[in-house]
Enzyme design. Structure first.
Site, PDB file in Angstrom:
ATOM      1  N   ARG A 123       0.821  -1.235   0.000  1.00  0.00           N
ATOM      2  CA  ARG A 123       0.000   0.000   0.000  1.00  0.00           C
ATOM      3  C   ARG A 123       0.843   1.268   0.000  1.00  0.00           C
ATOM      4  O   ARG A 123       0.385   2.332   0.405  1.00  0.00           O
ATOM      5  CB  ARG A 123      -0.971   0.013   1.172  1.00  0.00           C
ATOM      6  N   LYS A 145       1.514  11.461 -10.561  1.00  0.00           N
ATOM      7  CA  LYS A 145       0.641  10.587 -11.339  1.00  0.00           C
ATOM      8  C   LYS A 145       1.448   9.349 -11.692  1.00  0.00           C
ATOM      9  O   LYS A 145       2.516   9.461 -12.313  1.00  0.00           O
ATOM     10  CB  LYS A 145       0.189  11.279 -12.630  1.00  0.00           C
ATOM     11  N   GLU A 187       6.906  20.498 -24.101  1.00  0.00           N
ATOM     12  CA  GLU A 187       6.235  20.699 -22.797  1.00  0.00           C
ATOM     13  C   GLU A 187       6.802  21.932 -22.080  1.00  0.00           C
ATOM     14  O   GLU A 187       6.107  22.551 -21.276  1.00  0.00           O
ATOM     15  CB  GLU A 187       6.389  19.456 -21.905  1.00  0.00           C
ATOM     16  N   LYS A 229       5.163  23.363 -12.996  1.00  0.00           N
ATOM     17  CA  LYS A 229       4.462  22.102 -12.693  1.00  0.00           C
ATOM     18  C   LYS A 229       4.376  21.907 -11.173  1.00  0.00           C
ATOM     19  O   LYS A 229       3.340  21.482 -10.646  1.00  0.00           O
ATOM     20  CB  LYS A 229       5.190  20.933 -13.365  1.00  0.00           C
ATOM     21  N   GLU A 239      -6.032  16.831  -9.452  1.00  0.00           N
ATOM     22  CA  GLU A 239      -6.646  17.331 -10.691  1.00  0.00           C
ATOM     23  C   GLU A 239      -8.133  17.639 -10.511  1.00  0.00           C
ATOM     24  O   GLU A 239      -8.990  17.204 -11.279  1.00  0.00           O
ATOM     25  CB  GLU A 239      -6.439  16.326 -11.834  1.00  0.00           C
ATOM     26  N   ARG A 243      -5.002  21.947 -12.131  1.00  0.00           N
ATOM     27  CA  ARG A 243      -4.093  21.022 -12.844  1.00  0.00           C
ATOM     28  C   ARG A 243      -4.514  20.802 -14.298  1.00  0.00           C
ATOM     29  O   ARG A 243      -3.707  20.453 -15.150  1.00  0.00           O
ATOM     30  CB  ARG A 243      -4.004  19.694 -12.078  1.00  0.00           C
ATOM     31  N   ASN A 247      -3.249  20.484 -19.570  1.00  0.00           N
ATOM     32  CA  ASN A 247      -3.729  19.816 -20.787  1.00  0.00           C
ATOM     33  C   ASN A 247      -3.739  20.743 -21.997  1.00  0.00           C
ATOM     34  O   ASN A 247      -4.276  20.381 -23.040  1.00  0.00           O
ATOM     35  CB  ASN A 247      -5.155  19.273 -20.569  1.00  0.00           C
ATOM     36  N   HIS A 250      -3.318  19.372 -25.426  1.00  0.00           N
ATOM     37  CA  HIS A 250      -3.331  17.916 -25.296  1.00  0.00           C
ATOM     38  C   HIS A 250      -4.604  17.259 -25.823  1.00  0.00           C
ATOM     39  O   HIS A 250      -4.584  16.067 -26.125  1.00  0.00           O
ATOM     40  CB  HIS A 250      -3.119  17.507 -23.834  1.00  0.00           C
ATOM     41  N   HIS A 254      -3.581  14.407 -28.059  1.00  0.00           N
ATOM     42  CA  HIS A 254      -3.817  12.986 -27.757  1.00  0.00           C
ATOM     43  C   HIS A 254      -4.516  12.296 -28.921  1.00  0.00           C
ATOM     44  O   HIS A 254      -4.230  11.137 -29.225  1.00  0.00           O
ATOM     45  CB  HIS A 254      -4.675  12.839 -26.494  1.00  0.00           C
ATOM     46  N   HIS A 266       5.244  12.357 -28.300  1.00  0.00           N
ATOM     47  CA  HIS A 266       4.196  13.132 -27.636  1.00  0.00           C
ATOM     48  C   HIS A 266       4.330  14.628 -27.944  1.00  0.00           C
ATOM     49  O   HIS A 266       3.358  15.313 -28.283  1.00  0.00           O
ATOM     50  CB  HIS A 266       4.308  12.865 -26.128  1.00  0.00           C
TER      51      HIS A 266
HETATM   52  N1  GLY Z   1       0.782  15.365 -17.369  1.00  0.00           N
HETATM   53  C1  GLY Z   1      -0.286  16.102 -16.837  1.00  0.00           C
HETATM   54  C2  GLY Z   1      -0.360  16.080 -15.351  1.00  0.00           C
HETATM   55  O1  GLY Z   1       0.596  15.715 -14.708  1.00  0.00           O
HETATM   56  O2  GLY Z   1      -1.369  16.422 -14.796  1.00  0.00           O
END
Ligand code: GLY
Length: 364
Positions: A123, A145, A187, A229, A239, A243, A247, A250, A254, A266
């Site tokens: 966990r 993430k 980015e 970031k 998010e 956050r 995007n 994106h 995407h 990407h």
């Molecule tokens: N790559 C987008 C984020 O980390 O929210």
């Protein structure tokens, strides 16, 4: 002598990001004191570097510590449940406990996988991420993430799991190919458009210099992008709001990656996506013409693509429509009211989307 900058992520699980040249040697001091065992997850291309990392960790951590290596396939091939299971097996056979630690050493896919393995073992055990690509440093490794793909789609299984620390050693970028470096840098450009105009000014002052990993401009723009970031994820780890600005470019990007069966980098796809988002912002009456043109000038000066197949629109729209289901059933685009003023455009008219696409369609 090494010199590094520390960028702090705040919130419930704060951590530091060390950015600089030659900072890899700080890794032992960034691992939790409690860690008796360390698993280094790395791709085949970094086998020799991972072995040296193991030797230096053993040297500095002292007796009674164990450092294990888990070599995993690079890129998306590594983000599979079978690969995660292999890492869990290595940990299980070594009696990995909750106070031990995982190091993710590689590009964004490897750090996503390593973070996921760490998030799920007992966990959650500590992870230190050592990204080795521009994309990994400015995006994947920052923000917690983690995840793997399934046959149904990318990143469908995962967890928000904040790393214990992130180490961005810019020396690791010296051997990257130019195309990979510049694609990752898309980015960084995004960070300039949505948050830090100084990035744009530094690129305009000398695009070649800005993407030279040995230059001061490169380091400064990397620090600004990582700082952006860090601020965003400090405020909105899960998010729930802010956050989403990450995007920018994106939604279409995407869809292009999907149309290209993920064979495109990407950054190349989101470069076109950003030009599209700028045109959408302009046609929606939000962004001045010169700011939209600035997207083309800057991305073009770096050699990033600005246009895509004209006939692809129906397929791209269908992909975006499918993707929207995971975000409340309505198409949402991050657009700009001005440089560094991102906002959400919800459910725009299809005719507006089509008009914006005409601006990036190749046959114009
Ligand atoms: N790559 C987008 C984020 O980390 O929210």
């Amino acid at each position: 002598m090494t010199e590094s900058t520390t960028i702090c992520v705040t919130g419930a699980d704060p951590y530091d990001i060390r950015v600089g040249r030659g900072v890899l040697h700080e890794l032992p001091s960034l691992l939790p004191e409690s860690a008796r065992k360390v698993l280094v997850v790395h791709p085949p291309t970094l086998r020799t570097a991972a072995e040296s990392l193991r030797a230096s960790l053993l040297d500095s951590l002292g007796d009674g510590r164990q450092v294990l290596l888990a070599e995993v396939p690079d890129a998306e091939a590594g983000k599979r449940v079978e690969v995660a299971a292999f890492c869990w097996q290595v940990m299980g056979q070594a009696d990995f406990t909750r106070t031990d630690a995982v190091v993710g050493f590689g590009g964004g896919a490897v750090t996503d996988l390593a973070g996921f393995v760490a998030a799920t073992w007992l966990r959650g055990v500590a992870t230190v991420l050592v990204p080795t690509t521009v994309l990994g440093m400015v995006d994947a490794a920052v923000g917690g993430k983690t995840g793997i793909n399934t046959a149904e789609g990318k990143n469908l299984v995962g967890a928000f799991w904040a790393p214990h620390a992130v180490l961005c050693d810019l020396d690791l970028l010296d051997t990257l190919g130019r195309n990979e470096l510049v694609a990752g840098y898309a980015e960084v450009v995004k960070a300039g458009f949505i948050w830090a105009p100084e990035i744009l000014e530094l690129i305009e002052a000398g695009p070649e210099h800005a993407v030279d990993p040995r230059s001061d401009a490169f380091r400064r723009t990397m620090e600004l992008a990582i700082g952006m970031k860090a601020r965003v994820v400090s405020e909105d780890f899960r998010e729930a709001g802010l956050r989403e600005i990450l995007n920018y470019g994106h939604t279409l990007g995407h869809a292009i990656e999907h149309a290209e069966r993920y064979q495109w980098r990407h950054g190349a796809a989101i470069s076109i996506g950003m030009v599209f988002a700028a045109e959408l912002s302009r046609l929606a009456g939000r962004l001045p013409d010169d700011a939209a043109q600035r997207h083309r000038d800057i991305l073009g000066s770096l050699g990033l693509p600005l246009s895509y197949r004209a006939g692809a629109w129906p397929q791209l729209l269908a992909t975006m429509q499918r993707d929207k289901k995971s975000r409340g059933g309505m198409l949402r685009f991050i657009v700009l009211d001005d440089i560094a003023k991102p906002t959400v455009l919800q459910a725009p008219d299809e005719s507006l989307l089509f008009a914006a696409y005409q601006e990036v369609a190749e046959s114009r």
